[in-house]
Design an enzyme around this catalytic site. Structure first.
Site, PDB file in Angstrom:
ATOM      1  CG  PHE A 285     -83.006 -49.342  19.913  1.00 27.28           C
ATOM      2  CD1 PHE A 285     -81.713 -48.865  19.797  1.00 27.28           C
ATOM      3  CD2 PHE A 285     -83.989 -48.482  20.360  1.00 27.28           C
ATOM      4  CE1 PHE A 285     -81.416 -47.555  20.120  1.00 27.28           C
ATOM      5  CE2 PHE A 285     -83.694 -47.180  20.686  1.00 27.28           C
ATOM      6  CZ  PHE A 285     -82.399 -46.719  20.554  1.00 27.28           C
ATOM      7  CD  GLU A 286     -84.592 -49.662  25.213  1.00 28.22           C
ATOM      8  OE1 GLU A 286     -85.545 -49.598  25.990  1.00 28.22           O
ATOM      9  OE2 GLU A 286     -83.597 -48.916  25.262  1.00 28.22           O
ATOM     10  N   GLY A 287     -87.366 -53.758  21.452  1.00 27.93           N
ATOM     11  CA  GLY A 287     -88.625 -54.384  21.030  1.00 27.93           C
ATOM     12  C   GLY A 287     -89.156 -53.702  19.792  1.00 27.93           C
TER      13      GLY A 287
END
Lengths: 93, 527
Positions: B378-380
């Protein structure tokens, strides 16, 4: 002869604009103007610019150097850049 | 240069020093308070089994001021810097990843947009509630069809007179189940152009907002993850953050905070894993000796410490670069990738050292691994960040890339500092070769881009490790030295495999084409 060259140039220009529209997911390529700046006006990041030039280099069988490509600012710059390399690498066409 | 003159004044310098010392001492108190709070209120195994954070714990966290870390003092918060928030979150994460994620998200992704881009009246309306914990913040960007590719977002924001209308659905919304305010990223073609996106603050109780059921997850099970849908949600125009149409740029800034804070959570997990190992490997005896005294165990333990040192250094350095006003776009991504990968590896080593006991859930070490896993997604997703980072590296001209020298290092670290410079030189030469070899087609070679990015990130981490080892004791210097040595080995390994990238890519293509065609692993057919 000249009209043939101009016709090919015009096709390449249209293809560049169509690709920009495709990468940017724009419905209407006609909304793109030659003076539009890739980053500031069209919101294209460096990855998008490289995607554009990479596709062009594959379609037109051109070797385009990374360092030269980084100087491109507008749609017009991109077209001129491609034409310059095309003339250099395909002198007989 | 009036500022320079002012700053060179000894009285001003002394005031500055006192202020910094006061700030440090306040941070120390906040961190200590967070540690006590975590020890008193947080039961990680219970939260994991119940798959939720009890309301009373969120209420207690609000009373302890943990929701106001990032919020300006004028709105009732502590106005901590990014680096300071990271220290608090890593302290909480040392106890529990789920709780730290909830607090970290509120203080990072959840409130950063409003603090940085919100109108005065919107801030006055919401920041006091967010600081006190009366409302919890959430950030909603991801959709089922738009993960790492934010441009694929389908949720729309359209102007309707004095208002805006929001329609769409967001997935994997952390804190979504109990949030009072969502910052939502939506396409806004009528607000800023065909490709424009905008960020809008959406109160949970607005008609048309529907919050889905909690997702069942592999890890961070105590945290809240839901789908949130917006059906004709009407909002005042002032809820649009900053200039409409600038949503992607704003989201990228917000993500720099989110990624750095998330990386600090990884530090907590890694610290927890190392602490568990240190007490176990001495106590546990096999073949008549503490297992910690075997060379194989020492290799694991020393590597865990070296990796943790570098993780802490990366987060600390990112926080300082943010305070200094520099862009942390690149380094926050590098910090996120590095810390999430290393935290997972450290937790895996902790399970290995605990043997079969590490596999049992009562001990809690297996939970650390489960919790750490998603941080690589998550978050890229790390794979995607690495490709972008590799592209950015080759797109930089040589002079832009520069060589970050270490002006001063401890004498016994001089040797590794010089080795760092040699490997950095190798990276620059490799970049030149890749640019020359592939030209603009380099972006078609993701394996090459990832290997370059991995080498670069290892060098950044090694540089941060050296920087952090200024004026530290001998034990810390020995950890730092090992950290730099191991990171340089990682960088060199990635650079050395660049040459074989085309063969690797061709092999990958051949195998995957066959597998995709067959749809399953084929049984070998013998002649």
């Amino acid at each position: 002869m000249n009209s043939h060259v101009n016709n090919d140039q015009s096709k390449r220009r249209q293809r560049i604009i169509a690709l920009v529209a495709e990468i940017l997911e724009l419905d209407d390529p006609k909304s793109i103007k030659p003076t539009d700046r890739l980053r500031e006006d069209l919101g294209m990041d460096s990855l998008g610019s490289l995607e554009l030039l990479s596709t062009i280099s594959e379609e037109l069988k051109l070797d385009l150097e990374m360092e030269d490509a980084m100087g491109i600012s507008t749609i017009e710059d991109a077209c001129a850049f491609v034409e310059h390399h095309y003339a250099e690498q395909h002198p007989n066409e | 240069m009036p500022n320079n003159t002012l700053m060179s004044d000894p009285i001003v310098q002394s005031h500055q020093a006192v202020r910094e010392a006061t700030d440090r001492s306040m941070l120390g108190l906040v961190v200590e308070q967070a540690r006590r709070f975590a020890a008193r209120e947080i039961d990680p195994i219970a939260f994991d089994r119940a798959a939720q954070l009890p309301r009373r714990v969120l209420k207690a966290a609000a009373e302890a001021g943990l929701f106001g870390l990032a919020i300006p003092e004028s709105y009732g918060g502590l106005a901590l810097s990014l680096g300071d928030i990271c220290q608090v979150v890593s302290e909480l994460a040392t106890r529990d990843g789920s709780f730290a994620t909830s607090i970290g998200l509120h203080n990072g992704l959840g409130t950063r947009g409003l603090i940085a881009y919100g109108s005065q009246s919107l801030k006055e309306k919401w920041l006091p509630k967010l600081a006190s914990g009366e409302a919890i913040a959430s950030f909603a960007a991801t959709e089922t069809g738009a993960g790492s590719d934010l441009m694929a977002i389908r949720t729309t924001l359209t102007p309707r007179g004095e208002q805006v209308r929001l329609d769409g659905e967001k997935s994997y919304v952390t804190n979504g189940g109990f949030a009072g305010l969502y910052t939502v990223l939506a396409r806004s073609p009528e607000m800023g152009g065909a490709r424009a996106h905008s960020l809008v603050c959406v109160p949970r109780d607005t008609p048309g907002v529907e919050v889905g059921a909690e997702e069942h997850k592999m890890g961070l099970r105590g945290s809240s993850t839901v789908t949130v849908s917006f059906d004709g949600v009407m909002l005042p125009m002032e809820n649009v953050l900053g200039t409409s149409g600038q949503g992607i740029a704003y989201a990228q800034h917000i993500l720099t905070w989110g990624r750095t804070i998330m990386a600090s959570g990884c530090i907590g997990a890694a610290r927890n894993a190392l602490n568990a190992v240190l007490s176990y490997v001495i106590e546990r005896k096999q073949f008549g000796r503490s297992i910690g005294h075997f060379g194989a165990s020492r290799a694991h333990v020393a590597t865990m410490a070296a990796k943790l040192w570098a993780m802490e250094a990366m987060v600390e350095r990112t926080g300082i670069e943010d305070i200094n006003g520099g862009s942390i776009d690149g380094i926050s991504g590098a910090t996120k990738v590095f810390c999430s990968d290393e935290a997972f590896d450290i937790c895996d080593r902790a399970i290995q050292l605990h043997g079969a006991l590490g596999f049992l859930s009562d001990l809690g070490v297996e939970r650390l691994l489960r919790d750490a896993r998603v941080t690589r997604i998550f978050e890229g997703a790390n794979d995607v960040i690495l490709v972008f980072a590799g592209t950015a590296l080759i797109a930089l001209s040589r002079s832009d890339a520069g060589r970050r020298c270490h002006a001063t290092v401890e004498p016994d670290l001089e040797e590794v500092a010089r080795a760092w410079e040699r490997v950095e030189q190798e990276l620059q030469e490799s970049l030149d070769r890749v640019r020359k070899k592939y030209g603009v087609k380099a972006i078609r070679h993701q394996l090459v881009l990832q290997r370059l990015a991995r080498a670069h990130i290892a060098l950044q981490a090694a540089s941060a490790s050296l920087w952090r080892a200024r004026a530290v004791d001998a034990v810390a210097r020995s950890v730092a030295r090992l950290s730099v040595q191991q990171l340089l080995a990682t960088a060199k390994e990635n650079l050395s495999t660049l040459e074989s990238s085309e063969i690797d890519e061709s092999n990958h293509l051949q195998v995957t084409e066959a597998l995709y065609r067959l749809g399953a692993m084929p049984q070998p057919v013998r002649a």
